[in-house]
Design a protein around this motif. Structure first.
Motif, PDB file in Angstrom:
ATOM      1  N   ARG A  77     -24.091   7.981  -7.991  1.00  0.00           N
ATOM      2  CA  ARG A  77     -22.946   7.792  -7.100  1.00  0.00           C
ATOM      3  C   ARG A  77     -23.333   6.946  -5.891  1.00  0.00           C
ATOM      4  O   ARG A  77     -22.586   6.051  -5.465  1.00  0.00           O
ATOM      5  N   SER A  78     -24.497   7.240  -5.318  1.00  0.00           N
ATOM      6  CA  SER A  78     -24.947   6.497  -4.151  1.00  0.00           C
ATOM      7  C   SER A  78     -25.197   5.029  -4.500  1.00  0.00           C
ATOM      8  O   SER A  78     -24.803   4.124  -3.754  1.00  0.00           O
ATOM      9  N   ILE A  79     -25.840   4.775  -5.630  1.00  0.00           N
ATOM     10  CA  ILE A  79     -26.126   3.401  -6.055  1.00  0.00           C
ATOM     11  C   ILE A  79     -24.829   2.629  -6.271  1.00  0.00           C
ATOM     12  O   ILE A  79     -24.657   1.507  -5.774  1.00  0.00           O
ATOM     13  N   LYS A  80     -23.902   3.216  -7.004  1.00  0.00           N
ATOM     14  CA  LYS A  80     -22.649   2.527  -7.321  1.00  0.00           C
ATOM     15  C   LYS A  80     -21.819   2.252  -6.067  1.00  0.00           C
ATOM     16  O   LYS A  80     -21.178   1.204  -5.950  1.00  0.00           O
ATOM     17  N   LYS A  81     -21.844   3.181  -5.134  1.00  0.00           N
ATOM     18  CA  LYS A  81     -21.081   2.986  -3.896  1.00  0.00           C
ATOM     19  C   LYS A  81     -21.638   1.825  -3.091  1.00  0.00           C
ATOM     20  O   LYS A  81     -20.885   0.990  -2.564  1.00  0.00           O
ATOM     21  N   ARG A  82     -22.959   1.736  -2.979  1.00  0.00           N
ATOM     22  CA  ARG A  82     -23.567   0.631  -2.221  1.00  0.00           C
ATOM     23  C   ARG A  82     -23.367  -0.707  -2.917  1.00  0.00           C
ATOM     24  O   ARG A  82     -23.089  -1.716  -2.266  1.00  0.00           O
ATOM     25  N   LEU A  83     -23.483  -0.727  -4.215  1.00  0.00           N
ATOM     26  CA  LEU A  83     -23.274  -1.975  -4.943  1.00  0.00           C
ATOM     27  C   LEU A  83     -21.819  -2.433  -4.853  1.00  0.00           C
ATOM     28  O   LEU A  83     -21.541  -3.628  -4.782  1.00  0.00           O
ATOM     29  N   ARG A  84     -20.892  -1.484  -4.854  1.00  0.00           N
ATOM     30  CA  ARG A  84     -19.475  -1.833  -4.719  1.00  0.00           C
ATOM     31  C   ARG A  84     -19.196  -2.456  -3.352  1.00  0.00           C
ATOM     32  O   ARG A  84     -18.416  -3.417  -3.243  1.00  0.00           O
ATOM     33  N   LYS A  85     -19.851  -1.939  -2.318  1.00  0.00           N
ATOM     34  CA  LYS A  85     -19.685  -2.514  -0.985  1.00  0.00           C
ATOM     35  C   LYS A  85     -20.128  -3.977  -0.962  1.00  0.00           C
ATOM     36  O   LYS A  85     -19.481  -4.830  -0.364  1.00  0.00           O
ATOM     37  N   ILE A  86     -21.241  -4.246  -1.604  1.00  0.00           N
ATOM     38  CA  ILE A  86     -21.728  -5.620  -1.659  1.00  0.00           C
ATOM     39  C   ILE A  86     -20.725  -6.513  -2.378  1.00  0.00           C
ATOM     40  O   ILE A  86     -20.452  -7.647  -1.944  1.00  0.00           O
ATOM     41  N   GLU A  87     -20.159  -6.023  -3.472  1.00  0.00           N
ATOM     42  CA  GLU A  87     -19.185  -6.822  -4.213  1.00  0.00           C
ATOM     43  C   GLU A  87     -17.953  -7.122  -3.354  1.00  0.00           C
ATOM     44  O   GLU A  87     -17.408  -8.225  -3.391  1.00  0.00           O
ATOM     45  N   ILE A  88     -17.506  -6.135  -2.589  1.00  0.00           N
ATOM     46  CA  ILE A  88     -16.339  -6.341  -1.719  1.00  0.00           C
ATOM     47  C   ILE A  88     -16.642  -7.392  -0.659  1.00  0.00           C
ATOM     48  O   ILE A  88     -15.825  -8.276  -0.375  1.00  0.00           O
ATOM     49  N   ILE A  89     -17.831  -7.318  -0.069  1.00  0.00           N
ATOM     50  CA  ILE A  89     -18.217  -8.296   0.941  1.00  0.00           C
ATOM     51  C   ILE A  89     -18.263  -9.699   0.336  1.00  0.00           C
ATOM     52  O   ILE A  89     -17.772 -10.673   0.929  1.00  0.00           O
ATOM     53  N   LYS A  90     -18.817  -9.817  -0.847  1.00  0.00           N
ATOM     54  CA  LYS A  90     -18.914 -11.122  -1.510  1.00  0.00           C
ATOM     55  C   LYS A  90     -17.530 -11.711  -1.806  1.00  0.00           C
ATOM     56  O   LYS A  90     -17.318 -12.921  -1.688  1.00  0.00           O
ATOM     57  N   GLU A  91     -16.615 -10.821  -2.194  1.00  0.00           N
ATOM     58  CA  GLU A  91     -15.267 -11.295  -2.507  1.00  0.00           C
ATOM     59  C   GLU A  91     -14.542 -11.786  -1.261  1.00  0.00           C
ATOM     60  O   GLU A  91     -13.713 -12.696  -1.334  1.00  0.00           O
ATOM     61  N   LYS A  92     -14.824 -11.172  -0.113  1.00  0.00           N
ATOM     62  CA  LYS A  92     -14.102 -11.508   1.112  1.00  0.00           C
ATOM     63  C   LYS A  92     -14.689 -12.705   1.865  1.00  0.00           C
ATOM     64  O   LYS A  92     -14.007 -13.316   2.668  1.00  0.00           O
TER      65      LYS A  92
END
Length: 255
Positions: free
Chosen positions: A112-127
């Motif tokens: 859960r912790s890994i997926k949450k941090r990786l998702r944050k990175i993806e959101i930043i990259k998209e924005k």
């Protein structure tokens, strides 16, 4: 596949969650000790770093070093620790850890912790208009290996600087490296592949089964009619120079 670099401090036990992470679709790479962990993270830029070290001082030290470095400060960093001291957890977070997970730990909490941090990175990259993390090169991009090679010893990754390799000898489909600290390392890499990898200005093939680093050359002695032995610093046993590669060496030196 997302790449996870796991920096460990305990050589006696395997990382208990490696199979779980790989089953979840991640590529995992394990290295022992802070030095190799930092160097590999700095040069190859994994998607996430997990620190599972031996003591709390080492934990804080590697977190600070990774977050003070421009190449690794944006990589999500998780700390797995055996202490529940609030002061230590707070110090780790202030130094740059994205999450602190206390032992005993179950694999669901880690995932859960890994997926949450990786998702944050993806959101930043998209924005962002410009990408924060380049996807041009993969974790083991050969083009970046201009002064070293990344090898796997057992289940652990290790950087070997070309300048530290004294010689390489063939062992069928494997080869044996000798380094300047006296280490002998067997890797699954042929002599031919080494010739294509190593810088030609320093490394010379003197036999079909031997490559030497000329920076460690001690002397060359005649061993018989049209045959020679080459001696390297700190290695008492000579290396025979074959007639074929002896001719190449003469051309190299004369040039």
């Amino acid at each position: 596949m997302k790449k996870i670099l796991i920096i460990r401090g305990n050589q006696e036990k395997d990382f208990e969650f490696q199979n779980d992470l790989e089953s979840a679709g991640f590529s995992t790479y394990i290295t022992m000790g802070e030095s190799d962990g930092f160097n590999i993270a700095n040069r190859y830029g994994p998607d996430i770093i997990i620190c599972d070290l031996a003591d709390i001082e080492s934990e804080l030290g590697v977190i600070k070093k990774l977050n003070d470095n421009s190449s690794t400060e944006c990589i999500p960093l998780l700390l797995i620790t055996s202490t529940s001291q609030n002061a230590h957890i707070r110090a780790a977070m202030e130094l740059g850890a994205d999450d602190v997970l206390m032992k005993p730990l179950n694999h669901d909490a880690l995932l859960r912790s890994i997926k949450k941090r990786l998702r944050k990175i993806e959101i930043i990259k998209e924005k962002l208009t410009d990408k924060i993390i380049s996807t041009e090169n993969t974790f083991l991009n050969q083009s970046k290996r201009t002064d070293h090679i990344l090898i796997k010893i057992g289940t652990n990754l290790k950087i070997i600087e070309f300048a530290r390799i004294v010689c390489i000898t063939a062992l069928k489909e494997y080869s044996k490296l000798r380094t300047d600290d006296g280490s002998k390392i067997v890797v699954r890499k042929s002599i031919r592949n080494w010739v294509e990898t190593l810088p030609a200005k320093d490394f010379l093939r003197i036999h079909r089964a031997t490559i030497v680093n000329m920076l460690f050359l001690d002397k060359i002695e005649k061993a018989g009619f049209r045959s020679y032995n080459l001696y390297l610093k700190n290695i008492s046993t000579p290396f025979p120079i074959s007639q074929r590669y002896g001719n190449i060496m003469k051309k190299t030196f004369s040039a």
